[in-house]
Design a protein around this motif. Structure first.
Motif, short mmCIF file in Angstrom:
data_model
loop_
_atom_site.label_atom_id
_atom_site.label_comp_id
_atom_site.label_asym_id
_atom_site.label_seq_id
_atom_site.Cartn_x
_atom_site.Cartn_y
_atom_site.Cartn_z
N PRO A 1 116.28 44.09 -71.19
CA PRO A 1 114.84 43.47 -71.61
C PRO A 1 114.36 42.47 -70.65
CG PRO A 1 116.17 43.59 -73.72
CD PRO A 1 117.07 43.81 -72.30
N THR A 2 113.28 42.44 -70.41
CA THR A 2 112.40 41.22 -69.90
C THR A 2 111.81 40.31 -70.99
OG1 THR A 2 110.30 42.40 -69.77
CG2 THR A 2 111.70 42.63 -67.91
N GLU B 1 108.78 39.53 -71.33
CA GLU B 1 107.44 40.10 -71.59
C GLU B 1 107.58 41.43 -72.68
OE1 GLU B 1 106.99 38.16 -67.82
OE2 GLU B 1 108.57 39.74 -68.47
N GLN B 2 109.03 42.18 -72.25
CA GLN B 2 109.18 43.38 -73.26
C GLN B 2 109.50 42.42 -74.85
OE1 GLN B 2 112.17 45.08 -70.82
NE2 GLN B 2 110.85 46.98 -71.09
N ARG B 3 110.23 41.55 -74.78
CA ARG B 3 110.71 40.74 -75.85
C ARG B 3 109.61 40.22 -76.78
NH1 ARG B 3 115.99 40.25 -76.13
NH2 ARG B 3 117.29 40.30 -74.41
N ALA B 4 108.60 39.75 -76.00
CA ALA B 4 107.23 39.17 -76.79
C ALA B 4 106.49 40.46 -77.38
CB ALA B 4 106.65 38.56 -75.64
N GLY B 5 106.54 41.60 -76.37
CA GLY B 5 105.74 42.61 -77.17
C GLY B 5 106.32 43.23 -78.47
N TRP B 6 107.68 43.07 -78.26
CA TRP B 6 108.13 43.84 -79.53
C TRP B 6 108.26 42.85 -80.79
CZ3 TRP B 6 113.07 44.40 -75.94
CH2 TRP B 6 112.84 45.42 -75.23
N ASP B 7 108.34 41.43 -80.42
CA ASP B 7 107.89 40.56 -81.57
C ASP B 7 106.48 40.81 -82.08
OD1 ASP B 7 110.56 39.41 -81.26
OD2 ASP B 7 109.99 37.84 -79.83
N ALA B 8 105.63 40.73 -81.21
CA ALA B 8 104.26 41.09 -81.62
C ALA B 8 104.21 42.22 -82.48
CB ALA B 8 103.03 41.03 -80.34
N ALA B 9 104.56 43.41 -82.21
CA ALA B 9 104.60 44.71 -82.93
C ALA B 9 105.32 44.52 -84.30
CB ALA B 9 105.53 45.65 -81.97
N LEU B 10 106.33 43.70 -84.22
CA LEU B 10 106.85 43.44 -85.57
C LEU B 10 105.91 42.58 -86.42
CD1 LEU B 10 110.63 42.54 -84.53
CD2 LEU B 10 110.02 44.44 -86.27
N THR B 11 105.21 41.62 -85.90
CA THR B 11 104.37 40.94 -86.74
C THR B 11 103.37 41.68 -87.14
OG1 THR B 11 104.60 38.92 -85.41
CG2 THR B 11 102.92 39.05 -86.55
N ARG B 12 102.83 42.82 -86.36
CA ARG B 12 101.77 43.56 -86.97
C ARG B 12 102.16 44.44 -87.99
NH1 ARG B 12 99.08 47.11 -82.28
NH2 ARG B 12 97.69 47.56 -84.15
N THR C 1 118.20 43.76 -78.49
CA THR C 1 119.88 43.63 -78.33
C THR C 1 120.30 44.39 -77.41
OG1 THR C 1 120.28 45.54 -79.85
CG2 THR C 1 119.87 43.43 -80.96
N ARG C 2 119.31 44.91 -76.61
CA ARG C 2 120.05 45.77 -75.36
C ARG C 2 120.54 44.88 -74.18
NH1 ARG C 2 113.98 48.37 -73.83
NH2 ARG C 2 115.21 48.12 -71.76
N VAL C 3 121.46 45.56 -73.41
CA VAL C 3 122.08 44.92 -72.50
C VAL C 3 121.82 45.56 -71.27
CG1 VAL C 3 123.75 43.97 -74.09
CG2 VAL C 3 124.23 46.05 -72.80
N ASP C 4 122.33 45.00 -70.00
CA ASP C 4 122.15 45.66 -68.93
C ASP C 4 123.36 46.84 -68.69
OD1 ASP C 4 121.98 46.81 -66.17
OD2 ASP C 4 122.22 44.41 -65.39
#
Length: 235
Positions: A90-91, A93-104, A151-154
């Motif tokens: 994950p980048t 930006e992706q982490r921030a987007g997932w956190d925002a979705a959880l907040t919603r 929790t994704r990895v490369d």
């Protein structure tokens, strides 16, 4: 001499998607849900419940889980099909987007309100299908999937060790997982076959159901033939 049984097909859906995603490609397949909050927990849950050996296909988050499961238990996977997915970690930006979705979600938003239709579909006539899948997923399962994403990895370092028939499908118009992500995966997996579907976005089986079903059927036939040869060679 008894016939060698074909390994069952297991289909892992994308985030906020249900078994409805697969259309004709999903006929006769097993359809586990993704409902654990970490990648390791999700892989463990699947390994505890799936047959001893199976052909494994996944789209988007389902493809990420499929790569992780293959890395963890390569002896269980007879074939691998990855669609509209990404092997990279994950980048921010992706982490921030997932956190925002959880907040919603915590604030009471329904799962369908978090379905980014403009990113999922090129053909917006399928909006109702994507929204119905979100309703079928529900808020609790979507929250677990959002946490799992974090929790994704490369997965790229493990891909050269994949030693089963592998099919990689990309939508030419996918805005979430562009074609170059699939070119990267296909270049790392030995002898992987890459198909780019023209005119399709992220939800390939929804926008191109017949093409996806045909390609999956050809791949499963290859998997079954490889399994028969493997079993005969072991006798």
């Amino acid at each position: 001499m008894p016939a060698v049984p074909s390994p069952p097909l297991v289909l892992l859906p994308g985030m906020n998607c249900s078994a409805r995603l697969w259309g004709p490609a999903g006929a006769g397949a097993l359809h586990p849900v993704l409902d654990r909050p970490t990648l390791d927990d999700q892989v463990e849950a699947l390994l505890d419940t799936l047959p001893a050996r199976f052909a494994l296909a996944g789209l988007s988050l389902g493809g990420i889980v499929a790569m992780a499961l293959t890395r963890r238990a390569p002896d269980r996977v007879a074939g691998l099909c990855l669609m509209a997915t990404n092997a990279r970690p994950p980048t921010p930006e992706q982490r921030a987007g997932w956190d925002a979705a959880l907040t919603r979600l915590d604030d009471g938003a329904p799962a369908r309100a978090l379905q980014p239709l403009e990113l999922l579909l090129h053909d917006r006539s399928f909006d109702a299908t994507a929204l119905r899948m979100a309703d079928e997923t529900g808020e609790r399962r979507l929250a677990a999937q959002l946490r799992l994403q974090g929790t994704r990895v490369d997965e790229r370092p493990a891909l050269p060790a994949v030693a089963v028939p592998t099919l990689v499908l990309a939508g030419a118009l996918d805005r979430l997982c562009p074609v170059e992500r699939h070119t990267e995966i296909a270049g790392l997996v030995p002898d992987a076959r890459l198909h780019v579907l023209p005119g399709a976005g992220h939800l390939l089986p929804v926008e191109a159901p017949d093409t996806v079903a045909t390609l999956v059927a050809g791949w499963t036939a290859t998997v079954h033939a490889r399994e028969r040869a493997r079993e005969m060679g072991g006798q």
